[in-house]
Design an enzyme around this catalytic site. Sequence first.
Site, PDB file in Angstrom:
ATOM      1  CE  LYS A 108      -2.821   2.842   2.974  1.00 24.84           C
ATOM      2  NZ  LYS A 108      -3.668   2.993   4.158  1.00 24.84           N
ATOM      3  N   GLY A 169      -8.220   8.791   9.777  1.00 23.71           N
ATOM      4  CA  GLY A 169      -8.594   8.823  11.190  1.00 23.71           C
ATOM      5  C   GLY A 169      -9.597   9.901  11.561  1.00 23.71           C
ATOM      6  CB  ALA A 200      -8.200   7.172   4.828  1.00 29.65           C
ATOM      7  N   GLY A 201     -10.858   7.533   6.505  1.00 25.65           N
ATOM      8  CA  GLY A 201     -11.865   8.545   6.799  1.00 25.65           C
ATOM      9  C   GLY A 201     -13.201   8.035   7.300  1.00 25.65           C
ATOM     10  CG  ASN A 222      -6.062   0.878  11.814  1.00 23.49           C
ATOM     11  OD1 ASN A 222      -4.877   0.648  11.624  1.00 23.49           O
ATOM     12  ND2 ASN A 222      -6.574   0.663  13.022  1.00 23.49           N
ATOM     13  CB  THR A 223      -9.053   5.256  13.185  1.00 24.52           C
ATOM     14  OG1 THR A 223      -7.701   5.408  12.762  1.00 24.52           O
ATOM     15  CG2 THR A 223      -9.258   6.012  14.480  1.00 24.52           C
TER      16      THR A 223
END
Lengths: 272, 78
Positions: A108, A169, A200-201, A222-223
């Site tokens: 990635k 995040g 993301a986001g 992830n977050t």
Amino acid sequence: MMDNNGLKIGSYTLTSRLIVGTGKYTSLELMRDCHAASGSNCVTVAVRRERLVDKTSGRNILDFIDPEKYILLPNTAGCFTAEEVVRVARLGREMLTDSGFRGADWVKLECLGDTRTLLPEPVGTLQALKTLVADGFQVLVYCSDDVMLCKRLQDEGAAAIMPAGSPIGSGQGVLNPNAIRIILEQLKEKNPDYPVIVDAGVGTASDVSLAMELGVDGVLLNTAIAGAKAPLQMAKAMGLATQSGRLAFEAGRIPRKLYATASSPWEGRINA
Amino acid sequence: MLSHVFYGKINPMEVVVNGQIKQVVDGISVQELLDQFQIKPIRVAVERNREIVTRKKFSATRLTAGDQIEIVTFVGGG
């Protein structure tokens, strides 16, 4: 009905359209359990200096990831130049070579602009992509939702394009669904199976569903799981949202209309 | 095994490991360096002066004074 067709990216076939991270968990045990609850079979990992002292009783993150079940996707997080990206990507490949884990030959690509926004830096991203492709990597490129940039990255041989929904995040979800729509139309023109992944986001399940309903091939997060109050429950929610969003996309939503259309028949009303 | 020699005062030299100056025995191999820090070779990748040292060459690769060594591993990330 289940969405069983998997997601092919380069030489890898993922059984789930959800790719999950390994960062920010309060324990490695919780991370392992969240991975299982999410239904994903592909997890991202970052490359960092090994600690020379105070190693946490010799525990390594790979000891909590089953190589039979999961494909590892090394990232180049924390890199700000093309040179750093290439260096980190090669170290990740070296670590996975003959390690018993799958994932040595893909990466990635993450080339960031600054520490405050963590937004991708397009020029460095493009430069790094060219070098990595020439070096034999299958490259999944984290990038902004600029369709012209995405097209260029596709032309330069990216195995998948991964536009951010919003900053890493941030939990803001997909801020510009129309940009994602345009990217999907343009990138899938020549090859309908070309993978586009929102990376993301996302903050919660509806963000994932919305992204999947737009027609993206997968979501990387992830977050949103690791930072939830109950990560295990959120992991399951994200897995379900990925599936339901994909099913809804394939099913085809009804068009939006300004006025109502009755569901019950007009004829036969007793007050007619 | 040469690892016990490491603790002696025989011909120490300075190398930089993960940004820290370390005193090591002259001619130490990458494998011996990892042993010294109790690092399992299977979980790391090593660079010597920006060149990757493959795992197969850990034992055969000997360091010289001033070498810049990076020892990296995987950690959690997204």
